[in-house]
Design a protein around this motif. Structure first.
Motif, PDB file in Angstrom:
ATOM      1  N   ASP A  83     -12.868   1.139   5.665  1.00 44.85           N
ATOM      2  CA  ASP A  83     -12.162   0.385   4.623  1.00 44.85           C
ATOM      3  C   ASP A  83     -10.937   1.129   4.115  1.00 44.85           C
ATOM      4  OD1 ASP A  83     -14.052  -1.584   4.854  1.00 44.85           O
ATOM      5  OD2 ASP A  83     -15.187  -1.003   3.057  1.00 44.85           O
ATOM      6  N   THR A  87      -7.179  -0.354   3.009  1.00 47.53           N
ATOM      7  CA  THR A  87      -6.515  -0.098   1.723  1.00 47.53           C
ATOM      8  C   THR A  87      -5.126   0.492   1.949  1.00 47.53           C
ATOM      9  OG1 THR A  87      -8.641   0.278   0.627  1.00 47.53           O
ATOM     10  CG2 THR A  87      -6.688   1.181  -0.453  1.00 47.53           C
ATOM     11  N   ASP A  91      -0.849  -1.119   1.345  1.00 51.72           N
ATOM     12  CA  ASP A  91       0.208  -0.535   0.510  1.00 51.72           C
ATOM     13  C   ASP A  91       1.568  -0.927   1.083  1.00 51.72           C
ATOM     14  OD1 ASP A  91       2.092   1.257  -0.773  1.00 51.72           O
ATOM     15  OD2 ASP A  91       0.380   2.519  -1.302  1.00 51.72           O
ATOM     16  N   TYR A 101      -4.190   7.653   2.521  1.00 47.16           N
ATOM     17  CA  TYR A 101      -5.309   7.615   3.456  1.00 47.16           C
ATOM     18  C   TYR A 101      -5.773   9.030   3.796  1.00 47.16           C
ATOM     19  CZ  TYR A 101      -7.677   7.307   7.972  1.00 47.16           C
ATOM     20  OH  TYR A 101      -8.573   7.461   9.007  1.00 47.16           O
TER      21      TYR A 101
END
Length: 238
Positions: A83, A87, A91, A101
């Motif tokens: 996940d 995310t 961005d 990350y």
């Protein structure tokens, strides 16, 4: 995998047997999570059984192989790992997504020594775990391509450099332990600076560990070697 139920057992007895089997499974998972997080994946299956308060045969019935146990323990963490790429890709700033990350995944390693090991190993027999790893890897490739296209990630950066970082981070986490637990952030800060192209925005570099904390970590590292050397010394009768 459940235990075979005795022939002739009443429905109430069968329900109790199933409930007992599930309790054993949860005890084993809780014990493995605790030991893996504290000591890494080098923990033996026998140690897990002792921590859970069950016999080796019970452990084997619940988890036939070490890979089965690792898959069950780290399923949620592998989900979070996969996940993290989603995310980051969400961005609108590709470099910020990439840097976020990197920090997020290294933080996951710092929170759990076992997971730090999982991210630097492969388990071909643990197919669900490896499927999530593959999903995260494909997301990483996209993150790298976007960040390089933005001009903020060095063009020579490779996905293999991320593996090297995870290995280095796992080593720092294992070496510093709870003596200097935030040291990994300093490593990640420097590595992001080495990955960044000129002009990329960088967060403030975290401070180095305090001298006393780093000394404690060095003493901690030396102890296993001192113990091993002592064990090799010849024993003399009193």
């Amino acid at each position: 995998m459940t235990s075979p139920e005795p022939l002739g057992a009443s429905p109430d007895e069968q329900r109790e047997l199933r409930a007992d089997a599930e309790r054993n499974r949860e005890r084993i998972l809780a014990a493995a999570r605790t030991l893996f997080a504290r000591e890494g994946l080098g923990v033996s299956m026998a140690a897990v059984a002792r921590e859970a308060g069950v016999g080796k045969a019970t452990l084997s019935r619940r988890f036939a192989t070490r890979e089965d146990l690792i898959t069950a323990v780290f399923a949620d963490r592998m989900d979070a790992y996969a996940d993290a790429t989603d995310t980051a890709l969400a961005d609108p700033d590709p470099w910020r997504g990439f840097a976020g990350y990197v920090h997020a995944v290294c933080a996951m390693q710092a929170a759990d020594r076992g997971f730090a090991d999982v991210l630097t190993m492969t388990f071909p027999a643990a197919k669900p775990l490896e499927a999530r790893r593959a999903q995260a890897y494909n997301g990483l490739l996209e993150l790298i391509a976007r960040a390089q296209a933005s001009g903020h990630l060095r063009p020579e950066f490779s996905d293999r450099d991320m593996v090297i970082l995870l290995m280095a981070n796992a080593g720092v986490i294992a070496a510093t332990g709870d003596a200097a637990p935030d040291t990994w952030q300093r490593l990640v800060g420097y590595m992001l600076r080495s990955f960044a192209a000129p002009g990329a925005e960088l967060p403030t570099l975290p401070p180095p560990p305090q001298p006393r904390a780093l000394y404690r970590a060095m003493v901690r590292l030396a102890r296993p070697h001192q113990t091993a050397d002592a064990d090799k010394r010849p024993r003399h009768p009193a």
